[in-house]
Design an enzyme around this catalytic site. Sequence first.
Site, mmCIF file in Angstrom:
data_model
loop_
_atom_site.group_PDB
_atom_site.id
_atom_site.type_symbol
_atom_site.label_atom_id
_atom_site.label_comp_id
_atom_site.label_asym_id
_atom_site.label_seq_id
_atom_site.Cartn_x
_atom_site.Cartn_y
_atom_site.Cartn_z
ATOM 1 N N MET A 135 64.653 47.344 60.523
ATOM 2 C CA MET A 135 65.546 46.575 61.390
ATOM 3 C C MET A 135 65.098 46.691 62.846
ATOM 4 S SD MET A 135 69.361 46.497 59.827
ATOM 5 C CE MET A 135 69.919 48.091 60.407
ATOM 6 N N ALA B 198 63.623 48.423 66.453
ATOM 7 C CA ALA B 198 63.832 49.623 67.283
ATOM 8 C C ALA B 198 62.984 50.761 66.711
ATOM 9 C CB ALA B 198 65.306 49.999 67.353
ATOM 10 N N LEU B 199 61.697 50.470 66.559
ATOM 11 C CA LEU B 199 60.798 51.345 65.810
ATOM 12 C C LEU B 199 60.540 52.659 66.540
ATOM 13 C CD1 LEU B 199 58.166 48.694 64.642
ATOM 14 C CD2 LEU B 199 60.261 49.423 63.482
ATOM 15 N N GLY C 234 59.127 57.654 63.008
ATOM 16 C CA GLY C 234 59.455 57.663 61.590
ATOM 17 C C GLY C 234 58.995 56.377 60.913
ATOM 18 N N HIS C 235 59.281 55.239 61.540
ATOM 19 C CA HIS C 235 58.811 53.958 61.002
ATOM 20 C C HIS C 235 57.280 53.901 60.975
ATOM 21 C CE1 HIS C 235 62.826 52.644 62.754
ATOM 22 N NE2 HIS C 235 62.928 52.227 61.509
ATOM 23 N N GLY D 284 62.353 55.117 53.909
ATOM 24 C CA GLY D 284 62.484 56.453 54.473
ATOM 25 C C GLY D 284 63.479 57.319 53.715
ATOM 26 N N LYS E 13 65.390 59.482 54.975
ATOM 27 C CA LYS E 13 66.638 59.705 55.717
ATOM 28 C C LYS E 13 67.777 58.886 55.131
ATOM 29 C CE LYS E 13 67.384 58.357 60.010
ATOM 30 N NZ LYS E 13 68.756 57.771 59.976
ATOM 31 N N GLN F 78 70.242 54.902 50.050
ATOM 32 C CA GLN F 78 69.718 53.536 50.045
ATOM 33 C C GLN F 78 68.516 53.424 49.118
ATOM 34 O OE1 GLN F 78 69.051 50.859 53.698
ATOM 35 N NE2 GLN F 78 67.020 51.739 53.380
ATOM 36 N N ARG G 296 69.264 55.036 66.517
ATOM 37 C CA ARG G 296 70.522 55.227 67.234
ATOM 38 C C ARG G 296 70.512 56.471 68.132
ATOM 39 N NH1 ARG G 296 72.533 52.812 62.344
ATOM 40 N NH2 ARG G 296 73.960 51.088 62.795
#
Length: 279
Positions: free
Chosen positions: A30, A32-33, A36-37, A147, A149, A153, A187
């Site tokens: 989504m 806002a990399l 981690g991405h 991921g 985290k 999901q 976030r």
Amino acid sequence: MKIFNSRQAVHNYLNELRASGKSIGFVPTMGALHDGHLSMIKLAKQKADVIVCSIFVNPTQFNDKKDLENYPRPVEDDIRKLEEVKCHVLFIPSVNEMYNSAEKWTIELGNLDKILEGKIRPGHYQGVTQIVKKLFDTINPHYAFFGQKDYQQFMVISYMVKKLFVKIKLVLCPIIREIDGLAMSSRNIYLSPDDRKNALALFKALNKVKEHFKTKAIPQIKKEVESYLKSAPGIEIEYFEIFNANSFAATSSKRPNSLIALVAAKVGSIRIIDNMILK
């Protein structure tokens, strides 16, 4: 890096690459990399020939319209980061490109959308599966990377893939943490300095589980960790659970093959989730 906004255009381009024998690795995001991405992009490059990243802030998975409106969208910065790690294809569709107003989506997810995140965010996983299925149909990858985290999901998407006989290999990518242990998240930029410091209680709680899960009974560990979190400053705990990592069901068994400790809490006004796999 090639950038596409059209589903049909990116689908046609990737189909040509598949036909030439190239394997496709897909990292849905989504935006806002953060590192981690980017670590998922790097892992994907070890497994596939062509790496595709998507950036789409999916409206159907948000329960709170304000959360959707406030979700960070630093697209130019994201493009720069993807170019730096040599991502091959970026897909950035509009909402109208992905959805039409008449469509509906419902999928049975067993108990996975009724517990933990599913219970707190009703309808969230219907939205997640809806957009992931659309992206899978568009990109048609050999591998898709998610991921750890968002472990629940990953379990939900795994369930959907099996249920709908989708021929894509899912790859779980490890959590990437800041130097002090905070799990990286888009976030985190909204945490005040004090909240940022208080948020470390979640990682400390997970480490307490790791320290004791081989010697103490799970109910005892849960009691101690919940007590710790309730007394931690600035933390409003939503859940803390120890599940069987394979079945994603609560367990009181001390030593199944793999456990996962999961925690969610409000830190100030920001919601944070984290987990740790225990073997």
